[in-house]
Each structure stands twice: as structure tokens, then as C-alpha cells.
Enzyme design. Structure first.
Site, mmCIF file in Angstrom:
data_model
loop_
_atom_site.group_PDB
_atom_site.id
_atom_site.type_symbol
_atom_site.label_atom_id
_atom_site.label_comp_id
_atom_site.label_asym_id
_atom_site.label_seq_id
_atom_site.Cartn_x
_atom_site.Cartn_y
_atom_site.Cartn_z
ATOM 1 N N THR A 48 0.522 -1.715 0.240
ATOM 2 C CA THR A 48 -0.112 -0.175 0.006
ATOM 3 C C THR A 48 0.615 1.444 -0.066
ATOM 4 O O THR A 48 2.039 1.116 0.667
ATOM 5 C CB THR A 48 -1.575 0.325 1.225
ATOM 6 O OG1 THR A 48 -1.523 1.513 1.216
ATOM 7 C CG2 THR A 48 0.377 -0.822 2.374
ATOM 8 N N GLU B 130 -0.359 3.308 1.769
ATOM 9 C CA GLU B 130 0.470 4.690 3.662
ATOM 10 C C GLU B 130 1.632 3.588 3.466
ATOM 11 O O GLU B 130 2.294 4.069 4.566
ATOM 12 C CB GLU B 130 -0.798 3.382 3.576
ATOM 13 C CG GLU B 130 -2.008 3.955 4.075
ATOM 14 C CD GLU B 130 -2.199 5.034 4.673
ATOM 15 O OE1 GLU B 130 -1.858 5.298 6.065
ATOM 16 O OE2 GLU B 130 -3.128 6.317 4.578
ATOM 17 N N TYR C 171 -1.336 0.151 11.302
ATOM 18 C CA TYR C 171 -1.194 -0.251 9.754
ATOM 19 C C TYR C 171 -0.045 -0.244 8.939
ATOM 20 O O TYR C 171 -0.146 -1.859 7.823
ATOM 21 C CB TYR C 171 -2.763 0.630 9.583
ATOM 22 C CG TYR C 171 -2.786 -0.183 7.409
ATOM 23 C CD1 TYR C 171 -3.606 -1.567 7.159
ATOM 24 C CD2 TYR C 171 -2.550 0.789 6.412
ATOM 25 C CE1 TYR C 171 -3.147 -1.912 6.156
ATOM 26 C CE2 TYR C 171 -3.238 0.574 5.280
ATOM 27 C CZ TYR C 171 -3.178 -1.058 4.660
ATOM 28 O OH TYR C 171 -3.662 -1.580 3.716
ATOM 29 N N LYS D 165 1.694 -3.069 7.351
ATOM 30 C CA LYS D 165 1.636 -3.779 5.404
ATOM 31 C C LYS D 165 3.470 -3.428 4.947
ATOM 32 O O LYS D 165 3.623 -4.542 4.736
ATOM 33 C CB LYS D 165 0.668 -2.625 4.718
ATOM 34 C CG LYS D 165 -0.474 -2.712 4.839
ATOM 35 C CD LYS D 165 -0.863 -4.216 3.816
ATOM 36 C CE LYS D 165 -2.259 -4.097 3.742
ATOM 37 N NZ LYS D 165 -2.390 -5.477 2.864
HETATM 38 P P1 NAP Z 1 -11.120 -4.227 2.886
HETATM 39 O O1 NAP Z 1 -13.212 -4.157 2.080
HETATM 40 O O2 NAP Z 1 -11.347 -3.854 4.206
HETATM 41 O O3 NAP Z 1 -10.924 -6.653 2.483
HETATM 42 C C1 NAP Z 1 -10.401 -6.610 3.346
HETATM 43 C C2 NAP Z 1 -10.660 -8.069 3.271
HETATM 44 O O4 NAP Z 1 -9.800 -8.941 4.615
HETATM 45 C C3 NAP Z 1 -12.249 -8.623 4.008
HETATM 46 O O5 NAP Z 1 -12.565 -10.359 3.237
HETATM 47 C C4 NAP Z 1 -11.633 -9.402 5.647
HETATM 48 O O6 NAP Z 1 -12.838 -9.952 5.501
HETATM 49 C C5 NAP Z 1 -10.457 -9.929 5.179
HETATM 50 N N1 NAP Z 1 -10.202 -9.808 6.771
HETATM 51 C C6 NAP Z 1 -9.913 -9.488 7.587
HETATM 52 N N2 NAP Z 1 -8.796 -9.992 8.989
HETATM 53 C C7 NAP Z 1 -9.225 -11.261 8.549
HETATM 54 C C8 NAP Z 1 -8.132 -12.037 8.948
HETATM 55 N N3 NAP Z 1 -8.360 -12.500 10.274
HETATM 56 N N4 NAP Z 1 -8.397 -13.293 8.596
HETATM 57 C C9 NAP Z 1 -8.893 -13.789 7.249
HETATM 58 N N5 NAP Z 1 -9.384 -12.534 6.498
HETATM 59 C C10 NAP Z 1 -9.355 -11.295 6.721
HETATM 60 O O7 NAP Z 1 -10.401 -4.101 2.060
HETATM 61 P P2 NAP Z 1 -9.590 -3.799 -0.023
HETATM 62 O O8 NAP Z 1 -10.093 -2.387 0.168
HETATM 63 O O9 NAP Z 1 -10.867 -4.687 -0.571
HETATM 64 O O10 NAP Z 1 -8.217 -4.283 0.251
HETATM 65 C C11 NAP Z 1 -7.681 -5.545 -0.283
HETATM 66 C C12 NAP Z 1 -6.126 -6.013 0.001
HETATM 67 O O11 NAP Z 1 -5.538 -4.335 -0.581
HETATM 68 C C13 NAP Z 1 -6.369 -5.524 1.917
HETATM 69 O O12 NAP Z 1 -4.713 -5.432 1.946
HETATM 70 C C14 NAP Z 1 -5.822 -3.802 1.611
HETATM 71 O O13 NAP Z 1 -4.762 -3.477 3.522
HETATM 72 C C15 NAP Z 1 -4.361 -3.379 0.813
HETATM 73 N N6 NAP Z 1 -5.079 -1.977 0.364
HETATM 74 C C16 NAP Z 1 -5.815 -1.536 -0.271
HETATM 75 C C17 NAP Z 1 -6.228 -0.408 -0.702
HETATM 76 C C18 NAP Z 1 -7.681 0.586 -0.961
HETATM 77 O O14 NAP Z 1 -7.655 2.184 -1.504
HETATM 78 N N7 NAP Z 1 -8.454 -0.370 -0.995
HETATM 79 C C19 NAP Z 1 -5.029 0.394 -1.637
HETATM 80 C C20 NAP Z 1 -3.724 -0.503 -0.781
HETATM 81 C C21 NAP Z 1 -3.704 -1.767 -0.346
HETATM 82 P P3 NAP Z 1 -13.723 -10.400 6.700
HETATM 83 O O15 NAP Z 1 -15.301 -9.503 5.663
HETATM 84 O O16 NAP Z 1 -13.762 -11.300 7.967
HETATM 85 O O17 NAP Z 1 -13.855 -8.858 7.525
HETATM 86 O O1 F7E Z 2 -9.232 8.574 4.290
HETATM 87 C C1 F7E Z 2 -9.263 11.475 6.376
HETATM 88 C C2 F7E Z 2 -8.564 9.931 6.916
HETATM 89 O O2 F7E Z 2 -10.128 5.855 5.611
HETATM 90 C C3 F7E Z 2 -8.812 8.929 3.318
HETATM 91 C C4 F7E Z 2 -7.724 2.193 2.726
HETATM 92 O O3 F7E Z 2 -8.335 1.436 1.927
HETATM 93 O O4 F7E Z 2 -6.104 3.905 1.653
HETATM 94 C C5 F7E Z 2 -7.190 3.308 2.323
HETATM 95 O O5 F7E Z 2 -6.376 4.294 3.774
HETATM 96 C C6 F7E Z 2 -8.587 10.651 4.238
HETATM 97 C C7 F7E Z 2 -7.360 10.302 6.061
HETATM 98 O O6 F7E Z 2 -8.576 5.615 3.802
HETATM 99 C C8 F7E Z 2 -12.469 10.630 7.571
HETATM 100 O O7 F7E Z 2 -8.394 10.527 7.836
HETATM 101 C C9 F7E Z 2 -11.438 12.622 6.944
HETATM 102 O O8 F7E Z 2 -6.529 11.557 5.522
HETATM 103 O O9 F7E Z 2 -10.744 6.618 3.267
HETATM 104 P P1 F7E Z 2 -9.830 6.688 4.489
HETATM 105 P P2 F7E Z 2 -6.899 5.985 4.335
HETATM 106 O O10 F7E Z 2 -6.274 6.435 5.468
HETATM 107 O O11 F7E Z 2 -6.548 6.762 2.887
HETATM 108 C C10 F7E Z 2 -4.647 3.049 1.886
HETATM 109 C C11 F7E Z 2 -3.995 3.295 0.395
HETATM 110 C C12 F7E Z 2 -4.759 2.061 2.081
HETATM 111 O O12 F7E Z 2 -4.054 0.823 2.282
HETATM 112 C C13 F7E Z 2 -5.979 1.431 3.325
HETATM 113 O O13 F7E Z 2 -6.213 0.367 3.925
HETATM 114 O O14 F7E Z 2 -9.722 10.825 5.111
HETATM 115 N N1 F7E Z 2 -10.443 11.371 6.860
HETATM 116 N N2 F7E Z 2 -12.607 12.138 7.650
HETATM 117 C C14 F7E Z 2 -11.909 10.548 7.245
HETATM 118 N N3 F7E Z 2 -11.861 9.236 7.200
HETATM 119 C C15 F7E Z 2 -12.479 8.375 7.119
HETATM 120 N N4 F7E Z 2 -11.967 6.945 6.901
HETATM 121 N N5 F7E Z 2 -13.612 8.399 8.190
HETATM 122 C C16 F7E Z 2 -13.922 9.572 8.461
HETATM 123 O O15 F7E Z 2 -14.522 10.528 8.474
#
Ligand code: NAP
Ligand code: F7E
Length: 327
Positions: free
Chosen positions: A124, A126, A152, A156
Site C-alpha cells: 500500500t 500508506e 496499519y 504492511k
Molecule cells: P477490505 O474491503 O477492508 O477487505 C479486507 C478483507 O480482509 C475482508 O475480506 C476481510 O474479511 C478480510 N480479513 C480481515 N481480517 C482477516 C483475517 N484475520 N483473516 C482472514 N481475512 C481477514 O479491503 P480492500 O479495500 O478490498 O483491500 C484489499 C487489500 O488491499 C487489503 O490488504 C488492503 O490493506 C490493501 N490495500 C487497499 C487499498 C485500497 O485503497 N482499497 C490500497 C492499498 C492496499 P471479513 O469479511 O472477515 O472482515
Molecule cells: O481516509 C480522512 C482520513 O479511511 C482517507 C485504505 O484502503 O487507502 C485507505 O486508507 C482520508 C484520511 O483511507 C474521515 O483522515 C476525514 O486522511 O478513506 P480513508 P486511507 O486512510 O487513505 C490506503 C491506500 C490503504 O491501504 C488503506 O487500506 O480521509 N478522513 N474524515 C476520514 N477518513 C475516514 N475513514 N472517515 C472519516 O470520517
């Protein structure tokens, strides 16, 4: 081809299952919990996926899942993925998001599949942390320094390095996608984009009158999840395992997201509808993320199809339909 997806109930798991099904894969999905509330929805939407019970924190369950699935490709998408939540549950985040990656890699080795199974690790943006913004105007790339700003991000980074270590130590095919934020209609409502589009739709429907958010100035490089899972698949088809950044190459503030989302329901000034609540602020914030996807575009031929305005539009349209306020 056989694929095992961990994180099948998550946003990316859904998009990837759809893509691999179109490509004719036999798909297995790891699902956790004695009674996962998302199980029924996954079974209904993806009847072609065989679910296997397991938890990333339980190494033996992952060995079992790998032995059953015998995957040609394993996409490790499971994680505790919410940055804010990781500050409240840092040990669990380290166990699942960090050490869970080791459990997956070891499971592949213990099942005797180190030479057969290609692994994708969900790294990620992050990990960059936004502080050491050392490529102004151009964005972070595969060579940029890491400085994670949350439990987190730190977990990662362990996952990223252990994945690279297994590639270098055992010659395993392990590719890491360093993905910047990607969103869409499957995004959880706990993330800021979907929280906004869902609230905007409910405001239009008269179901709520305001939305509570944390800081509005942070900037993110937002893309569409459907485009990004295509990139994951392309990484795994590439001849050699490697690291690739997937990003849009643009960065926008949450305020800009609000501008576009509220404009979709004809509201130009969203300020009366937004209240700031410190409960949604984080102990350390990532101020700005901007990625440079040049390597993925050049080497893999990856290209995103949905731009920032298109992303906001499709998310609001989806949520208006969901709450019955479309048209
Ligand atoms: P998500 O919607 O939060 O899905 C996370 C998945 O992980 C869910 O299916 C959850 O299952 C499962 N999980 C959590 N804890 C677990 C455990 N202990 N054992 C097995 N499964 C577990 O995340 P996403 O947005 O699809 O992202 C997919 C991956 O890419 C993640 O690793 C995330 O950190 C990474 N990532 C995401 C982004 C983004 O912007 N979306 C960017 C960079 C990297 P449950 O239903 O059981 O909770
Ligand atoms: O926050 C601000 C918050 O939680 C984005 C994950 O998929 O992308 C995701 O992480 C921004 C941050 O995503 C609220 O403080 C303000 O600055 O939607 P987010 P994230 O933290 O960027 C990365 C790439 C991953 O890998 C992660 O798994 O928005 N913010 N107000 C808020 N964020 C949330 N969630 N809720 C609020 O009310």
C-alpha cells in the site's frame, strides 16, 4: 487455472473474483469467522467461488486452505485495512496485516507449492506516509523511501519486506502491488469516499441531514478498484516477480471530493451539511499521497479507465440507486 483469494468478502476480493471468473478461473475464497455476516452476500453474488474457512492469524488454517485450493495464483488481499481502526487495535493489526503475510508464504512452502503458486501481496501507498514527499509533482514510485505513519502502514511494510524476502530467499514468485487508494461501489462505508457518497444519497432521499467527518484537507491519489484489480492480475502474468505502483497520478483533497459528490445532487455549497468530529481524526495523519504509475504502465501496459470525476459520479449514482433516490 486455479486461484485462491484471501479477503474475498472485501472490496477488491469482489472485483477480482468477477475478473478471474470472466477469465475462466476456478476460484477459491478464504472466509473467516464462525458466522461471517458477509458470507450470504458473497455466496449470492459469486456462486462460482468455493469458500474455505480460515483466518490469516491461524497459520494451520492457511496451510489447509492452500492444500485444498492447490492454487496456481494466490492473491493475498486479506487484512485489517482501516488506518483509523489500526490505531485502536495495533496488536491485532500487526498479527493479521503483518504476520498474516508470513503465514500465507509459509503455507505455500509447507504445502510443497513454492515452485507452482504465484503470490500477489497487497502492499500500500500508506507505507510511504506522505512525510518524505521526495518527488514533488511526480509522485512516489517503486524507489521512494518508506515512512509509515500508522500501525496499519507499519504492519504492511513488514508484509512487503517479508514478501520480497521470500522472493529473494526461496526464488518464489511473489509480486507486491503498491496500490494507492482505490474506491468504488463496493467500498466499505467506513472509508471516507463511500461514507460521503452514501451520505449524499441519503441526504437527497431525506434520510439524514448532515455528515460528520474528520480532517478535510488531506489529499489522496484516488482511482477505481475495478481498474486496480486488473493491474494485480497483470502483475501475476508478468514473466518475473517484481514490485509495481498502481496510482492515478493525480491528488485531490477530501474537500474536492465533497465538491463533486454534492454537485451530483445539485448542491454547490456542502458546508452546511458537513460537521467536523474529532472522533474521525487520527493520532498521525498522512497529509498527501501522489503516485507515479509509470513502471506499471510501461512494463505491464496497465492503464486506468476511470478518472476522478468519473469515480465520484459512479459512486454517487450507485448510492442513489441503493437508497431509492435516483432520477
Ligand atoms: P477490505 O474491503 O477492508 O477487505 C479486507 C478483507 O480482509 C475482508 O475480506 C476481510 O474479511 C478480510 N480479513 C480481515 N481480517 C482477516 C483475517 N484475520 N483473516 C482472514 N481475512 C481477514 O479491503 P480492500 O479495500 O478490498 O483491500 C484489499 C487489500 O488491499 C487489503 O490488504 C488492503 O490493506 C490493501 N490495500 C487497499 C487499498 C485500497 O485503497 N482499497 C490500497 C492499498 C492496499 P471479513 O469479511 O472477515 O472482515
Ligand atoms: O481516509 C480522512 C482520513 O479511511 C482517507 C485504505 O484502503 O487507502 C485507505 O486508507 C482520508 C484520511 O483511507 C474521515 O483522515 C476525514 O486522511 O478513506 P480513508 P486511507 O486512510 O487513505 C490506503 C491506500 C490503504 O491501504 C488503506 O487500506 O480521509 N478522513 N474524515 C476520514 N477518513 C475516514 N475513514 N472517515 C472519516 O470520517
Amino acid at each position: 487455472m486455479r486461484a485462491l483469494i484471501t479477503g474475498i468478502t472485501g472490496q477488491d476480493g469482489g472485483h477480482l473474483a468477477e475478473l478471474l471468473h470472466e477469465k475462466g478461473y476456478e476460484i477459491f475464497g478464504l472466509i473467516r469467522g464462525q458466522h461471517n455476516p458477509r458470507r450470504q452476500a458473497v455466496e449470492a453474488e459469486f456462486p462460482y467461488v468455493t469458500l474455505i474457512e480460515g483466518d490469516l492469524a491461524d497459520p494451520t488454517s492457511i496451510v489447509r486452505a492452500v492444500e485444498i485450493a492447490q492454487p496456481d495464483e494466490l492473491y493475498n488481499l486479506a487484512a485489517i485495512s482501516h488506518v483509523g481502526y489500526s490505531f485502536k487495535n495495533p496488536t491485532l493489526t500487526a498479527e493479521v496485516t503483518g504476520k498474516g503475510v508470513l503465514n500465507v508464504l509459509e503455507a505455500v512452502r509447507l504445502a510443497g507449492l513454492a515452485e507452482k503458486t504465484k503470490v500477489y501481496q497487497a502492499s500500500t501507498s500508506e507505507m510511504f506516509g506522505g512525510l518524505d514527499y521526495n518527488r514533488p509533482g511526480r509522485g512516489y514510485n517503486e524507489e521512494s523511501l518508506f515512512h509509515p505513519r500508522s500501525p496499519y502502514g507499519v504492519a504492511k511494510l513488514y508484509g512487503h519486506w517479508i514478501a520480497k524476502n521470500y522472493r529473494e530467499s526461496y526464488g518464489m514468485f511473489v509480486s507486491c502491488g503498491i496500490l494507492f487508494n482505490h474506491e468504488g461501489e463496493r467500498r466499505g462505508v467506513e472509508f471516507v469516499t463511500r461514507k460521503i457518497t452514501h451520505a449524499v444519497a441519503r441526504i437527497k432521499a431525506g434520510l439524514q441531514d448532515h455528515i460528520e467527518l474528520g480532517d478535510l484537507w488531506p489529499k489522496r491519489d484516488w482511482g477505481y478498484a475495478g481498474d486496480y484489480v486488473r493491474g494485480m492480475w497483470q502483475m501475476v502474468q508478468h514473466g518475473t516477480p517484481d514490485d509495481f505502483v498502481l496510482a492515478s497520478g493525480e491528488t485531490h483533497s477530501i474537500e474536492e471530493f465533497l465538491d463533486l459528490a454534492f454537485a451530483e445532487i445539485g448542491i454547490d455549497d456542502w458546508k452546511p451539511y458537513v460537521q467536523q468530529n474529532p472522533a474521525f481524526m487520527r493520532p498521525a495523519e498522512v497529509d498527501i499521497l501522489l503516485g507515479d504509475p509509470a513502471k506499471a504502465e510501461g512494463v505491464l501496459g496497465w492503464k486506468r479507465e476511470v478518472d476522478f470525476p468519473g469515480l465520484v459520479k459512479l459512486m454517487v449514482a450507485h448510492d442513489l440507486n441503493l437508497v431509492g433516490a435516483a432520477g
